[in-house]
Design an enzyme around this catalytic site. Structure first.
Site, mmCIF file in Angstrom:
data_model
loop_
_atom_site.group_PDB
_atom_site.id
_atom_site.type_symbol
_atom_site.label_atom_id
_atom_site.label_comp_id
_atom_site.label_asym_id
_atom_site.label_seq_id
_atom_site.Cartn_x
_atom_site.Cartn_y
_atom_site.Cartn_z
ATOM 1 N N ASP A 178 2.114 -3.522 -28.807
ATOM 2 C CA ASP A 178 3.333 -4.015 -28.896
ATOM 3 C C ASP A 178 3.552 -4.589 -30.310
ATOM 4 O O ASP A 178 2.598 -5.356 -30.760
ATOM 5 C CB ASP A 178 3.625 -5.119 -27.822
ATOM 6 C CG ASP A 178 5.017 -5.538 -27.795
ATOM 7 O OD1 ASP A 178 6.052 -4.733 -27.640
ATOM 8 O OD2 ASP A 178 5.213 -6.719 -28.076
ATOM 9 N N GLU A 195 4.027 -0.001 -31.918
ATOM 10 C CA GLU A 195 5.269 0.252 -32.720
ATOM 11 C C GLU A 195 4.935 -0.279 -34.125
ATOM 12 O O GLU A 195 4.308 -1.316 -34.280
ATOM 13 C CB GLU A 195 6.067 -0.903 -32.155
ATOM 14 C CG GLU A 195 6.532 -0.576 -30.528
ATOM 15 C CD GLU A 195 7.296 -1.756 -29.980
ATOM 16 O OE1 GLU A 195 8.435 -1.561 -29.418
ATOM 17 O OE2 GLU A 195 6.781 -3.006 -29.899
#
Length: 717
Positions: free
Chosen positions: A414, A443
Site C-alpha cells: 500500500d 502503488e
C-alpha cells in the site's frame, strides 16, 4: 544579582534534548546572560562538556553543548545548576534520526518472543530505554503479571530467557524511556489477544494445517489477480457461507447463492484467476474485535504487523485461533490452485503516539521534515521512515515471516511510493531463498514525503526496480475516466481523448516500464468508485444495457492487454457500492459482495470467464519482453473510436498464428478492414467470449458492434 539567581533556580531549564551522539540542545527560560553555571551528570557522575554555540528563542536562550566522547544511550543524563539539588532530565530526541545512531545501534539478530518447548527468549530493541521489564501473564484474561527484569546489550537490545513451556502465555513490555514508564505490546508479537491488548507466546508448529499443498509458481506475465476483502466476500445473507465474515467462512467450499449458483472460493476458482489478493489481514485498530459484527473497516490502519486480525477469527480472544484459521484459509486457497497475495501497509500506522514503535524508540520509526514536524505524505498524520536501518529490518523481517510461516505467494504494498527503493530491494533479496517467484506489487504514486525522488519507489522510478509491479493508473483513467471528475468517462464510455495513451498502455507502456508485466492493468479496485457506479454518473439517463456494454468493454480491454490484469472482486457482475467512493468504514450493505448479482448477470460472468480462458490459452496476451511485443503485435489504423491490434507469427505461444483484437468505444457499429482476407473465426464479440468460435466469415472487412470488443483469428491457408 540575588534576584536573577532566584529566578534562574525557578525556571532555568525549559527542555534539554540529545540531538547527536555528541551534542545536547538546552532551552533556557532566561537570557544567555542570566544563565547560571550548570553541570551534566550521568548516574551521579559529572560529565565534561563545552558550549558550542548560543541562539535566542522566544522565551530565552538556547545552548548547544558538545561532548568529546559519544553520549551513552540507555542511561539517564541530567542537568543540574551548580550548588543546587534540582535536576532536569536530558531527553533522547532527534539523535535517533542521525546516521551515527543507526550505525551504532543496528542489530541483525532475531527479535520477539523466540519460543521452544524448553524455554522462551524475549528480545526487544530499544536503545533509548534505561530500564525494561517483561510482564508475563498466564492467559489472555489474567490481570496480574509476573515481572522479569531484562538485560541490555550494547546495541540496545533488551532480553531475558524464561525456562519452561510458555505456549499460550501472554506478555507485554514495560520500558522506561525519557524518564517515563510505558507499557507496550511487542512490535514483533506473532499474535495478540482481543483488540491487541497483549502479545501471545505460542508454538507455531501447532498452528499449521494438516498439510500444506504444493504450489506451482507461475511467471508474473501469466498472473491474473482478483482482489477481495474477507468480510465482503461472505457476509451477504444469501452467500451460502456459515460463520460469515471470518477466515473459515471464506475457506468453505461448494457454497451456493440464492439460486444455487456457486459463490466464494468455488466461484473464484471457476472464474479462472491465478491469484487471490486479500485486503489487509494484519491486526488493525479500527474495529472492536469484541463487537465485530457491528463495525467494518478495510484494515489499512495496522497496529501489529506480525499478528493476524482478530475480527476475522472464530475466537478473537484466543491469539492462537486467528493464526490457525488464517493458515487454513491460505492452504485451502492453494489447494484450489489460487495463489495468495497479502496487502501490507508499511507506510503509516494507526495512531502514531500509541504505536509500539513510538513507545519504545520515540521519533525513530517516522519521518520528520526539516522543521521537526511529522511528515504526512500518506495523509493520515505519519509516514514510516523505511530508510532507517531498524525500520528496514522490521519490514524485511515481517514479509519474510509471512512468506515462510504462512506460505503466501505475494505482497501488495500500500502506498509503495512512500517506501525507499533500497528497502524494496532488500525485501526482494530476503524473499528469494523462500520463494523466487513471489510476486511484489504496489502503488507507485509520488507523495510528499521527505525522501529524495530518486530514492522513492514510484512509477517514475519503475525501471530502477524491475522486479516490482505497479498499479497503472494511466491505463485505469484512460479506460474508466477521471477519478476526480465523476461525470467524465474514459474510452469505454466513448471518450477518445486519451486513445493514444491507452494504446501505449495496452502494449505494456514501454516508455514507463522495463517489461510489460511491470504494469498492473485495472479499471477498479477497493479504492474509489466501482466502474459500475462511475458509469452511472457518466450516463445518468442511459438504459442499463448501455452501461453493461461499456462495462464489458472495459473488462475486455483489461484482459486482452499486455501486463498483469487485475480484477476487483465482483467487477465481473457489475459490483456496486451504491455511489460510495470511499467505503473504507461503510456498513456491510454498501461493501458486501451481492451474490444475487452473480446470478442476475450470469451471462456477463460467463463473458469474463471466457476472456480469462482465452488469455490463458494464448500466451500472446502475456508477452515477457517488449521485444516480443514490438515484433509480434502491431496497432492497426482504425477510426478514432476504435483501437485495434494485429498479432502475427504467434503460433509459438498458442493455437493460432494470427489474431486481431478490436475495441470499439463508440456508440455506433464500425466496419474495420482486416490485415488480410481469408477465413476468420470470431471467438469474442460484445456478449460472448471463449475458445469456441462464435461464427466464421470470409472476407477483408469485419463489423464491430458499438461499445464492444472483438477477437478473431485467421485459419491457416
Amino acid at each position: 544579582m540575588k534576584q536573577i539567581e532566584e529566578q534562574a533556580v525557578k525556571c532555568l531549564f525549559y527542555s534539554a534534548e540529545i540531538v547527536t551522539l555528541h551534542t545536547v540542545m538546552i532551552h533556557f527560560t532566561v537570557t544567555k546572560e542570566q544563565v547560571c553555571p550548570f553541570v551534566v551528570e550521568k548516574e551521579g557522575t559529572t560529565v565534561p562538556f563545552s558550549i558550542k554555540s548560543w541562539q535566542e528563542w522566544e522565551r530565552g536562550a538556547i545552548a548547544f553543548i558538545q561532548f568529546d566522547d559519544p553520549l551513552e544511550l540507555g542511561v539517564e543524563y541530567k542537568l543540574r545548576q551548580k550548588n543546587h539539588e534540582q535536576t532536569h532530565l536530558i531527553k533522547v530526541g532527534r539523535v535517533v534520526r542521525t546516521e551515527a545512531f543507526d550505525q551504532q545501534y543496528v542489530y541483525n539478530g532475531e527479535l520477539g518472543a523466540l519460543y521452544s518447548h524448553e524455554r522462551t527468549v524475549f528480545a526487544v530493541w530499544t536503545p533509548v530505554a534505561t530500564e525494561v521489564s517483561l510482564l508475563l501473564y498466564e492467559n489472555w484474561h489474567t490481570l496480574e503479571a509476573i515481572e522479569y527484569q531484562m538485560k541490555r546489550s550494547p546495541n540496545g537490545v533488551w532480553s531475558v530467557s524464561l525456562d519452561g513451556d510458555l505456549h499460550q502465555y501472554c506478555y507485554l513490555y514495560r520500558a522506561k524511556v525519557n524518564g517515563k514508564w510505558k507499557t507496550t505490546v511487542d512490535p514483533y508479537a506473532k499474535s495478540v489477544t482481543v483488540n491487541g491488548e497483549k502479545g501471545v507466546i505460542f508454538d507455531l508448529k501447532r498452528t499449521d494445517p494438516a498439510s500444506w499443498p504444493t504450489v506451482h509458481p507461475i511467471p508474473p506475465e501469466h498472473t491474473i489477480i482478483y482482489e477481495l476483502h474477507i468480510r465482503d466476500a461472505t457476509v451477504y445473507p444469501g452467500s451460502g457461507h456459515h460463520k460469515k465474515g471470518t477466515y473459515l467462512s471464506l475457506a468453505e467450499q461448494n457454497t451456493c447463492g440464492p439460486w444455487g449458483e456457486s459463490t466464494g472460493l468455488s466461484y473464484i476458482r471457476e472464474l479462472g484467476v491465478t491469484h487471490l489478493e486479500l485486503l489487509p489481514v494484519a491486526d488493525y485498530g479500527s474495529v472492536d474485535e469484541a463487537n465485530r459484527e457491528k463495525e467494518y473497516n478495510w484494515g489499512y490502519d495496522v497496529v501489529h504487523y506480525f499478528a493476524p486480525e482478530g475480527s476475522y477469527a472464530s475466537d478473537p480472544y484466543d491469539g492462537v485461533t486467528r493464526v490457525k484459521e488464517l493458515k487454513q484459509l491460505i492452504a485451502q486457497c492453494q489447494r484450489m490452485d489460487l495463489r495468495v497475495i497479502l496487502d501490507v501497509v508499511f507506510n503509516h500506522v494507526y495512531v502514531m503516539k500509541e504505536s509500539p514503535f513510538e513507545k519504545l524508540v520515540p521519533g525513530y520509526y517516522f519521518r520528520y521534515d526539516g522543521e521537526g514536524n511529522l511528515a504526512d505524505g500518506t495523509g493520515v498524520g505519519n509516514d514510516i521512515a523505511s530508510e532507517r536501518l531498524m525500520v528496514r529490518k522490521f519490514i524485511v523481517d515481517c514479509v519474510t515471516y509471512w512468506a515462510s510461516e504462512y506460505r503466501v505467494d505475494g505482497f501488495r504494498f500500500d502506498l509503495m511510493g512512500i517506501i525507499d527503493q533500497m528497502t524494496m530491494k532488500e525485501v526482494k533479496r530476503a524473499l528469494a531463498p523462500i520463494n523466487r517467484q513471489i510476486l511484489l506489487l504496489g502503488e507507485g504514486w509520488d507523495l510528499e514525503t521527505p525522501l529524495e525522488n530518486d530514492q522513492k519507489t514510484t512509477l517514475a522510478q519503475a525501471r530502477a526496480v524491475p522486479f516490482l509491479h505497479f498499479f497503472h493508473d494511466t491505463f485505469r483513467d484512460a479506460v474508466k475516466g477521471s477519478t476526480f471528475d465523476l461525470n467524465k468517462g474514459g474510452f469505454c464510455a466513448g471518450n477518445i481523448e486519451l486513445k493514444e495513451t491507452l494504446i501505449a498502455s495496452m502494449l505494456g507502456h514501454e516508455a514507463q516500464f522495463d517489461r510489460p508485466s511491470q504494469a498492473i492493468q485495472y479499471v477498479e479496485a477497493h479504492d474509489n468508485h466501482t466502474l459500475w457506479d462511475k458509469l452511472q454518473f457518466v450516463f445518468p439517463d442511459e438504459e442499463e444495457e448501455v452501461l453493461r456494454a461499456c462495462h464489458r468493454l472495459a473488462t475486455a480491454i483489461v484482459l486482452t492487454s499486455q501486463g498483469i490484469p487485475f480484477l476487483h472482486g465482483g467487477q465481473e457482475f457489475f459490483r456496486t457500492k451504491h455511489g460510495e467512493g470511499n467505503s473504507y468504514n461503510s456498513p456491510d450493505w454498501i461493501n458486501q459482495l451481492d451474490w444475487s448479482r452473480r446470478a442476475i448477470y450470469a451471462a456477463d460472468v460467463e463473458y469474463v470467464k471466457g476472456l480469462i480462458a482465452l488469455r490463458k490459452a494464448h500466451r500472446a496476451f502475456c508477452f515477457s519482453t517488449f521485444s516480443e511485443v514490438n515484433t509480434h503485435m502491431c496497432p492497426l489504423k482504425t477510426p478514432s473510436e476504435v483501437i485495434g491490434f494485429h498479432y502475427h507469427h504467434i503460433a509459438k505461444w498458442g493455437p493460432w498464428d494470427e489474431m486481431v483484437v478490436l475495441h470499439n468505444g463508440g456508440g455506433d457499429k464500425v466496419d474495420i478492414r482486416l490485415p488480410a482476407s481469408g477465413e476468420w473465426e470470431v471467438i469474442v464479440d460484445g456478449k460472448k467470449a471463449g475458445l469456441v468460435p462464435l461464427y466464421t466469415f470470409n472476407g477483408h472487412t469485419v463489423s464491430v458492434q458499438s461499445r464492444s470488443s472483438m477477437v478473431l483469428y485467421r485459419l491457416n491457408e
